[in-house]
Design an enzyme around this catalytic site. Structure first.
Site, mmCIF file in Angstrom:
data_model
loop_
_atom_site.group_PDB
_atom_site.id
_atom_site.type_symbol
_atom_site.label_atom_id
_atom_site.label_comp_id
_atom_site.label_asym_id
_atom_site.label_seq_id
_atom_site.Cartn_x
_atom_site.Cartn_y
_atom_site.Cartn_z
ATOM 1 N N SER A 95 -61.445 -75.002 15.249
ATOM 2 C CA SER A 95 -60.366 -75.978 15.651
ATOM 3 C C SER A 95 -60.747 -77.106 16.391
ATOM 4 C CB SER A 95 -60.077 -75.117 16.057
ATOM 5 O OG SER A 95 -59.720 -73.574 15.252
HETATM 6 N N1 SAM Z 1 -62.386 -69.853 16.230
HETATM 7 C C1 SAM Z 1 -63.407 -69.939 14.897
HETATM 8 C C2 SAM Z 1 -63.802 -71.028 16.068
HETATM 9 O O1 SAM Z 1 -63.723 -71.122 17.348
HETATM 10 O O2 SAM Z 1 -65.117 -71.218 15.255
HETATM 11 C C3 SAM Z 1 -62.596 -70.947 13.751
HETATM 12 C C4 SAM Z 1 -61.817 -70.529 13.144
HETATM 13 S S1 SAM Z 1 -60.932 -70.734 11.312
HETATM 14 C C5 SAM Z 1 -59.728 -72.064 11.600
HETATM 15 C C6 SAM Z 1 -60.703 -69.504 11.047
HETATM 16 C C7 SAM Z 1 -61.345 -68.379 10.870
HETATM 17 O O3 SAM Z 1 -61.085 -66.766 10.436
HETATM 18 C C8 SAM Z 1 -62.758 -68.480 9.955
HETATM 19 O O4 SAM Z 1 -64.244 -68.023 10.196
HETATM 20 C C9 SAM Z 1 -62.396 -67.878 8.567
HETATM 21 O O5 SAM Z 1 -62.913 -66.998 8.347
HETATM 22 C C10 SAM Z 1 -61.511 -66.661 10.041
HETATM 23 N N2 SAM Z 1 -60.727 -65.156 8.545
HETATM 24 C C11 SAM Z 1 -60.043 -65.434 7.395
HETATM 25 N N3 SAM Z 1 -59.351 -64.313 7.173
HETATM 26 C C12 SAM Z 1 -60.017 -63.783 8.648
HETATM 27 C C13 SAM Z 1 -59.260 -62.168 8.166
HETATM 28 N N4 SAM Z 1 -58.760 -61.549 7.747
HETATM 29 N N5 SAM Z 1 -60.550 -61.329 8.944
HETATM 30 C C14 SAM Z 1 -61.547 -61.899 9.919
HETATM 31 N N6 SAM Z 1 -60.923 -63.685 9.673
HETATM 32 C C15 SAM Z 1 -60.684 -63.964 9.566
#
Ligand code: SAM
Length: 246
Positions: A95
């Protein structure tokens, strides 16, 4: 080569390598301080919506210390400190630093807090949080990302973060309740299990809206008698929350 010459050559090489390393650390540190200034500018510009002119000093200090370049792929290290999201593989992103700082600030956590993150991704948001709280549990749905994230955090010495693989829509029943919950992918609605797993007096920060369209960062608060209030904080754009329920 004589024994003595060999040693001199080796010492020279070691000096060269360590000078290069120190130089790179300096460059990263300067870029990080510039990133912090840009976060401060974004906070000023958006102060009307976010309801504050400054974020906590402690959070800004941490943003100036966590090595974001360690959380991006090798070919993105030179742009690791731009105030923007960056690709981390598997169609996912780390992000924007301003959003990481803002979401962390909105959680208003204490040193004793146990926090749940949905969407571990690179582990950067969890790393920032881990400096402020007792324990972070972070769930990631993509197995390879979960594995890489776990390995990265261990290599960097983070001992109070546990990375779980799974669908974060359902939260983490076995570790609940949490003082704070942060979701870093956009949900179409607020998952009821996350509200259930939030402690009384706790806060949940989550982007809500249609994938790849306008979403709103929401602050959800559960008061001391368990009543829920919600506030829209800012329009944002996140990758979608995936999984069986979305
Ligand atoms: N917080 C992260 C970082 O600091 O790098 C960035 C997150 S990225 C914007 C969103 C993440 O949410 C992705 O890695 C994606 O695979 C994960 N994601 C999407 N749906 C999800 C779910 N139902 N449960 C867990 N993770 C999920």
């Amino acid at each position: 080569m004589k024994q003595q010459q060999w040693w001199l050559w080796l010492i020279g090489l070691m000096l060269l390598v360590s000078t290069g390393w120190a130089g790179q650390e300096d460059t990263m540190s300067r870029a990080r301080q510039q990133m912090v200034k840009e976060i401060e500018q974004d906070v000023t510009v958006t102060s009307g919506s976010i309801g504050r002119g400054h974020l906590s000093r402690e959070i800004m200090r941490i943003m100036g210390e966590v090595p974001r370049h360690e959380f991006v792929p090798g070919n993105k290290q030179d742009v690791a400190y731009v105030n923007a999201p960056l690709p981390i593989g598997y169609g996912q992103t780390i992000s924007q630093p301003y959003i990481v700082a803002l979401m962390t600030d909105l959680l208003a956590v204490s040193k004793e807090a146990r926090v749940l993150e949905v969407g571990a991704g690179s582990g950067y948001q969890a790393a920032v949080l881990s400096h402020l709280v007792k324990e972070v549990h972070s769930i990631e749905i993509i197995p390879q990302l979960a594995k890489e994230c776990r390995q990265r955090l261990a290599r960097l010495g983070y001992t109070n973060i546990t990375v779980h693989e799974g669908d974060g829509y359902y939260g983490l029943e076995q570790e609940a309740p949490f003082d704070a919950i942060i979701v870093t992918a956009a949900a179409s609605t607020i998952p009821p299990p996350l509200i259930a797993q939030l402690k009384k007096g706790g806060r949940l920060v989550i982007p809500v809206g249609t994938p790849f369209a306008v979403q709103h960062l929401m602050l959800v608060e559960k008061d001391d008698i368990g009543q829920i209030t919600m506030r829209q904080v800012l329009p944002v754009q996140f990758v979608p929350l995936t999984g069986t329920r979305e």
